[in-house]
Write an enzyme that holds these catalytic residues in place. Structure first.
Site, PDB file in Angstrom:
ATOM      1  N   HIS A  99       0.844  -1.206   0.000  1.00 16.30           N
ATOM      2  CA  HIS A  99       0.000   0.000   0.000  1.00 16.30           C
ATOM      3  C   HIS A  99       0.885   1.265   0.000  1.00 16.30           C
ATOM      4  O   HIS A  99       0.682   2.174  -0.802  1.00 16.30           O
ATOM      5  CB  HIS A  99      -0.910  -0.023   1.242  1.00 16.30           C
ATOM      6  N   GLU A 100       1.869   1.261   0.904  1.00 16.04           N
ATOM      7  CA  GLU A 100       2.743   2.440   0.988  1.00 16.04           C
ATOM      8  C   GLU A 100       3.589   2.584  -0.282  1.00 16.04           C
ATOM      9  O   GLU A 100       3.834   3.693  -0.740  1.00 16.04           O
ATOM     10  CB  GLU A 100       3.650   2.355   2.230  1.00 16.04           C
ATOM     11  N   HIS A 149      -5.476   7.023  -2.317  1.00 14.31           N
ATOM     12  CA  HIS A 149      -6.418   6.096  -1.693  1.00 14.31           C
ATOM     13  C   HIS A 149      -7.558   5.821  -2.666  1.00 14.31           C
ATOM     14  O   HIS A 149      -7.994   6.714  -3.396  1.00 14.31           O
ATOM     15  CB  HIS A 149      -6.967   6.686  -0.385  1.00 14.31           C
ATOM     16  N   CYS A 150      -8.031   4.601  -2.647  1.00 13.66           N
ATOM     17  CA  CYS A 150      -9.053   4.171  -3.603  1.00 13.66           C
ATOM     18  C   CYS A 150     -10.373   3.963  -2.855  1.00 13.66           C
ATOM     19  O   CYS A 150     -10.388   3.499  -1.718  1.00 13.66           O
ATOM     20  CB  CYS A 150      -8.589   2.868  -4.243  1.00 13.66           C
ATOM     21  N   CYS A 153      -9.730  -3.095  -2.935  1.00 10.59           N
ATOM     22  CA  CYS A 153      -8.471  -2.687  -3.566  1.00 10.59           C
ATOM     23  C   CYS A 153      -7.432  -2.462  -2.472  1.00 10.59           C
ATOM     24  O   CYS A 153      -7.749  -1.940  -1.396  1.00 10.59           O
ATOM     25  CB  CYS A 153      -8.687  -1.399  -4.369  1.00 10.59           C
ATOM     26  N   CYS A 209      -7.161  -2.753  -7.513  1.00  6.95           N
ATOM     27  CA  CYS A 209      -8.316  -2.850  -8.410  1.00  6.95           C
ATOM     28  C   CYS A 209      -7.799  -2.545  -9.829  1.00  6.95           C
ATOM     29  O   CYS A 209      -6.657  -2.130  -9.993  1.00  6.95           O
ATOM     30  CB  CYS A 209      -9.402  -1.855  -7.996  1.00  6.95           C
ATOM     31  N   CYS A 222      -6.429   1.078 -10.203  1.00  9.86           N
ATOM     32  CA  CYS A 222      -5.139   1.322  -9.554  1.00  9.86           C
ATOM     33  C   CYS A 222      -4.034   0.550 -10.264  1.00  9.86           C
ATOM     34  O   CYS A 222      -2.900   1.021 -10.349  1.00  9.86           O
ATOM     35  CB  CYS A 222      -5.219   0.966  -8.073  1.00  9.86           C
TER      36      CYS A 222
END
Lengths: 183, 451
Positions: free
Chosen positions: A134-135, A144-145, A150, A169, A172
């Site tokens: 994520h990072e 951010h989604c 996701c 997703c 992304c």
């Protein structure tokens, strides 16, 4: 995903079990198809300890360590076993600036469930990998989604983190591919 | 996708501003920062912001002062107060001054997400409210009443005049003439426009229920009253109460309402404590109340209370010049509503509709147009689309000569019987041969189907 010349560095900041670094590197290679290398660890960030909170300030760590040379690496994931914070929040699992070079991941709060009981190691590794990927997404300018299925969906607590999948997703994924090409 | 917001962080600590900035950037919001209340006001003057996150404790202008200034100058901007010095007093003060939420530093990451979610919801509701308010204003707009007849022009002049006062108004007129529209227009033009407009059809509500509906009740006032409830006279507070079919209410209710109008106080059913009420009463009736007074079914004192200003609304047949205008309006309305291109009416049909007596007035006309638009298969409405009006809409001889009247009567019967000579002659009371002769002599022809 297209291969990049420069790999992603994974570095322990202070004492961190080697297995966490291996898990993160394996997930970067396996899920994002990017080369990942484990780097020699750097010293414990005593300078970032906030004595009122007994936590380590992400901003201070990033400012100090980011300036060190990681020239041979596209992005760097710093892994810590200490509790991290940013001034407005009680804690964070990880921290990265949009488009920055280095992200931080803390394993400190990933070891237990919401009630404080310990959880299986496999779950801890999975959580660590999720926070790291994520990072890393933020380092590649992903935001951010809204899609809760996701990896870039914001997880405010462990329950949400456990529900977050280990993949992006399709939007992304497309942004990530685009960001790689533009690097 | 969630809406991307324009956010400003106002905090004297740079580290806090940066934390917020980095965080909101990850959500894709457009973020600005200000180190003081003065800087924030300068920035907000140049650029509109959706949300301000304001630290309560800042040198110079504190958060509450900034909040008050923002709420005065930019009421649509949402302000969330943040502080490390949480206290009940300061949070109450901030919320009273118009803050949408209150965050105590440091907060859990999910708390910020929840606040943003709540604000997004609030913004959505506000825009929905504004949209619906706009629709309502459109509905209650003065120019929504259609008419060019002299009698209507007089009413149009009267509406803004009577709207200025708080006097009770009695609207009289047949059913379907638009009494409620006039009442709404008076309300919309009055100083009470921003308060509720509540319409009750007294004829449709049983007397016992009407009492509870108007005055409200306390818990346990009667069987089934499981909780206390406000009556319309309380709910309407500040606004206008429209009582349609006022002639239908019972003598007891007349007395009760008379007392309310005189004392401006009500007492809920099952309670002894009077509650102050403030509303303007507009009543309407299709009955002749003077006659009702004469026969004793309506109280004279109540009549004078509600009849301070009387506005008679003319029936549609008395303003036939407005019929084409109304038809045009309803055609547009229903063809738009049903996404059906029916926007014309044949001249013969227009003549037919002008001649019809419209006992149900504008309401009947509207329903007739709606029905015709729904069922019509073509762009132009013809006489067949209004066949359901036929019994009373057959052309009336314009001149009163015996010959013209004979033509119209024969045509009417023939049309009604699909030009079946045997049936028509039987109805007209003449034999078939005579009917044939008359058709030939008078030059009558079966009307071609309207396209």
């Amino acid at each position: 995903m297209p291969q990049k010349k420069k790999p992603i560095g994974v570095v322990a900041i202070g004492d961190v079990a080697a297995v966490f670094l291996k898990v993160i590197a394996a997930h970067i290679s396996g899920y994002l198809n990017l080369d990942a290398e484990i780097l020699p660890s750097v010293a414990h960030p005593h300078f970032a300890l906030n004595e009122n909170r007994f936590q380590y300030d992400c901003g201070v760590i990033l400012k100090t360590i980011d300036s060190e040379s990681f020239d041979g690496y596209e992005k760097v994931i710093g892994v810590l076993a200490v509790d991290l914070f940013v001034p407005i929040f009680t804690h964070v699992f990880g921290e990265a600036r949009q488009g920055g070079k280095m992200a931080l991941v803390s394993t400190y709060r990933l070891q237990n469930n919401l009630k404080g009981a310990s959880v299986p190691d496999s779950l801890v590794y999975e959580r660590t990998a999720k926070v790291a990927l994520h990072e890393l997404g933020h380092l590649f300018n992903l935001m951010h989604c809204d899609d809760d299925k996701c990896l870039m969906h914001f997880s405010g607590n462990l329950e949400e983190l456990d529900e977050t999948p280990l993949f992006f997703c399709r939007y992304c994924t497309a942004y990530f591919r685009d960001a790689l090409q533009r690097q | 996708m969630a809406e991307k917001l324009r956010i400003m962080i106002v905090d004297d600590e740079m580290i806090v501003r940066e934390s917020f900035l980095h965080w909101f950037e990850k959500d894709g919001h457009s973020v600005a920062t200000a180190a003081s209340g003065f800087e924030a006001l300068e920035k907000i003057e140049k650029f509109p912001y959706d949300i301000l996150f304001v630290d309560i404790k800042m040198p110079g202008m504190d958060g509450i002062e900034l909040l008050e200034k923002v709420k005065t100058g930019y009421p649509d901007t949402i302000v969330v107060i943040i502080t490390a010095y949480g206290s009940i007093e300061s949070s109450v003060k901030a919320m009273k001054a118009g803050a949408s939420d209150y965050l105590l530093k440091p907060f859990k990451p999910e708390q910020l997400s929840l606040v943003l979610e709540k604000i997004n919801q609030q913004k959505k509701l506000t825009s929905e409210y504004n949209y619906l308010k706009g629709c309502l204003e459109k509905i209650t707009r003065f120019d929504n009443i259609i008419g060019q007849a002299e009698s209507m022009e007089e009413i149009f002049k009267l509406i803004p005049e009577v709207a200025k006062s708080d006097s009770s108004i009695l609207l009289t007129g047949e059913t379907g003439t638009g009494k409620e529209l006039v009442a709404k227009a008076i309300h919309a033009k009055s100083s009470r426009a921003h308060f509720p407009f509540i319409a009750i059809n007294c004829g449709a509500v049983p007397d016992s229920l009407l009492e509870s509906e108007l005055f409200g009740h306390q818990k346990g006032a009667f069987t089934g009253a499981t909780r206390s409830s406000k009556g319309f006279l309380e709910v309407v507070s500040g606004g206008t109460l429209f009582l349609d079919e006022i002639g239908e209410i019972s003598a007891k209710m007349q007395v009760d309402l008379l007392r309310v109008l005189e004392e401006k106080k009500i007492t809920r059913l099952g309670s002894r404590d009077p509650i102050d009420v403030d509303f303007r009463l507009i009543s309407a009736t299709r009955q002749n109340l003077e006659a009702a007074i004469a026969d004793g079914s309506f109280r004279e004192d109540f009549f004078y209370r509600i009849n301070v200003i009387q506005i008679p609304i003319p029936p549609l047949r008395a303003r036939k010049e407005d019929i084409p205008l109304l038809i045009d309006h309803f055609l547009k309305k229903y063809s738009q509503e049903m996404s059906k291109r029916v926007d014309r009416i044949s001249p013969e049909t227009m003549q037919l509709l002008r001649q019809y007596s419209w006992p149900g007035n504008v309401r009947e006309l509207e329903n007739a147009i709606e029905r015709a638009v729904v069922l019509s298969g073509s762009r132009t409405l013809g006489a067949t689309d209004f066949a359901f009006l036929k019994p009373s809409s057959a052309p009336v001889a314009e001149s009163q000569t015996l010959r013209d009247m004979e033509i119209f009567q024969i045509l009417k019967v023939l049309d009604e019987n699909d030009w079946n000579i045997t049936r028509s002659s039987a109805i007209l009371g003449i034999n078939r041969v005579t009917l044939h002769k008359k058709i030939k002599r008078l030059g009558l022809e079966k009307a071609p189907p309207v396209v």
